[in-house]
Design a protein around this motif. Structure first.
Motif, mmCIF file in Angstrom:
data_model
loop_
_atom_site.group_PDB
_atom_site.id
_atom_site.type_symbol
_atom_site.label_atom_id
_atom_site.label_comp_id
_atom_site.label_asym_id
_atom_site.label_seq_id
_atom_site.Cartn_x
_atom_site.Cartn_y
_atom_site.Cartn_z
ATOM 1 N N LEU A 84 -38.418 37.134 -14.577
ATOM 2 C CA LEU A 84 -39.711 37.049 -15.250
ATOM 3 C C LEU A 84 -40.434 35.813 -14.738
ATOM 4 O O LEU A 84 -39.841 34.737 -14.665
ATOM 5 C CB LEU A 84 -39.537 36.906 -16.767
ATOM 6 N N PHE A 86 -43.864 33.421 -15.438
ATOM 7 C CA PHE A 86 -44.802 33.116 -16.514
ATOM 8 C C PHE A 86 -45.937 32.239 -15.992
ATOM 9 O O PHE A 86 -45.732 31.402 -15.122
ATOM 10 C CB PHE A 86 -44.092 32.331 -17.632
ATOM 11 N N ARG A 87 -47.117 32.447 -16.558
ATOM 12 C CA ARG A 87 -48.242 31.535 -16.315
ATOM 13 C C ARG A 87 -48.775 31.122 -17.684
ATOM 14 O O ARG A 87 -48.805 31.906 -18.622
ATOM 15 C CB ARG A 87 -49.307 32.155 -15.424
ATOM 16 N N TRP A 88 -49.179 29.856 -17.783
ATOM 17 C CA TRP A 88 -49.600 29.330 -19.083
ATOM 18 C C TRP A 88 -50.955 29.870 -19.502
ATOM 19 O O TRP A 88 -51.190 30.087 -20.683
ATOM 20 C CB TRP A 88 -49.609 27.811 -19.074
ATOM 21 N N ALA A 94 -48.576 31.043 -11.610
ATOM 22 C CA ALA A 94 -47.293 31.154 -12.306
ATOM 23 C C ALA A 94 -46.545 29.840 -12.107
ATOM 24 O O ALA A 94 -46.540 29.269 -11.022
ATOM 25 C CB ALA A 94 -46.498 32.336 -11.759
ATOM 26 N N HIS A 96 -43.452 29.114 -14.247
ATOM 27 C CA HIS A 96 -42.151 29.120 -14.918
ATOM 28 C C HIS A 96 -41.454 30.440 -14.617
ATOM 29 O O HIS A 96 -42.110 31.459 -14.375
ATOM 30 C CB HIS A 96 -42.358 28.939 -16.429
ATOM 31 N N HIS A 108 -33.678 30.647 -19.329
ATOM 32 C CA HIS A 108 -34.516 29.825 -18.459
ATOM 33 C C HIS A 108 -34.090 28.369 -18.584
ATOM 34 O O HIS A 108 -33.396 27.992 -19.519
ATOM 35 C CB HIS A 108 -36.003 29.996 -18.803
ATOM 36 N N LEU A 120 -37.884 36.065 -26.701
ATOM 37 C CA LEU A 120 -39.117 36.449 -25.998
ATOM 38 C C LEU A 120 -40.158 36.775 -27.064
ATOM 39 O O LEU A 120 -40.551 37.917 -27.271
ATOM 40 C CB LEU A 120 -38.852 37.631 -25.063
ATOM 41 N N TRP A 124 -44.378 33.700 -25.642
ATOM 42 C CA TRP A 124 -43.801 33.815 -24.299
ATOM 43 C C TRP A 124 -44.226 35.124 -23.646
ATOM 44 O O TRP A 124 -44.610 35.148 -22.486
ATOM 45 C CB TRP A 124 -42.268 33.745 -24.340
ATOM 46 N N LYS A 125 -44.125 36.199 -24.379
ATOM 47 C CA LYS A 125 -44.385 37.522 -23.811
ATOM 48 C C LYS A 125 -45.796 37.637 -23.244
ATOM 49 O O LYS A 125 -45.993 38.205 -22.174
ATOM 50 C CB LYS A 125 -44.144 38.599 -24.872
ATOM 51 N N ARG A 127 -47.455 35.472 -21.840
ATOM 52 C CA ARG A 127 -47.575 34.642 -20.640
ATOM 53 C C ARG A 127 -46.842 35.234 -19.430
ATOM 54 O O ARG A 127 -46.850 34.643 -18.358
ATOM 55 C CB ARG A 127 -47.060 33.244 -20.930
ATOM 56 N N ILE A 128 -46.201 36.384 -19.584
ATOM 57 C CA ILE A 128 -45.510 37.003 -18.454
ATOM 58 C C ILE A 128 -46.535 37.396 -17.399
ATOM 59 O O ILE A 128 -47.469 38.139 -17.663
ATOM 60 C CB ILE A 128 -44.676 38.220 -18.895
#
Length: 140
Positions: A84, A86-88, A94, A96, A108, A120, A124-125, A127-128
């Motif tokens: 996965l 992630f972007r904030w 991205a 993370h 993580h 999740l 968090w979800k 930001r995927i």
């Protein structure tokens, strides 16, 4: 994949680290898992600052995932063991990465903590940025 990712839990957070039980960051966690799966480093990783994704203006993590893992999958097709990203914020690169271990959990390397299993949750979800499957683990 899940068992392998879980074996990293408790590894201290270390910026640019990639060694189980010694220290890693989120990129190092993925690099370490890759080495355990395939026996070699995925590719050379240049030095990077903790805020590297925001400074460079490039989406280097996404670019590397596309080179190494191939095309991203829709989240609806995600399964345990998938990478996965992630972007904030939607307008940011991205920054993370983690490994999905169940529909509602991922592993993580969390700054100032360690490699950990986290829920999740919606924050968090949403930001995927991408889901990728490790090469050779696809079920066609």
């Amino acid at each position: 994949m899940v068992v392998l990712a879980e074996s990293w839990i408790g590894t201290p957070y270390r910026h640019q680290g990639a060694t189980k039980h010694v220290g890693c960051d989120c990129i190092g966690l993925i690099r370490g898992i890759w080495r355990e799966l395939y026996g070699n480093e995925p590719e050379a990783v240049p030095a990077y600052a903790p805020d590297w994704a925001e400074r460079s203006g490039e989406d280097r993590l996404t670019d590397a995932a596309l080179r190494l893992f191939g095309k991203a999958l829709p989240f609806a097709e995600a399964r345990p063991g998938d990478l996965l990203l992630f972007r904030w914020r939607p307008d940011c690169a991205a920054k993370h990465a983690g490994i999905l271990v169940a529909p509602t959990y991922f592993i993580h390397a969390y700054e100032q903590v360690a490699v950990t299993r986290s829920a999740l949750v919606p924050s968090w979800k949403r930001r995927i940025a991408a889901v990728h499957r490790f090469p050779g683990t696809r079920i066609d």
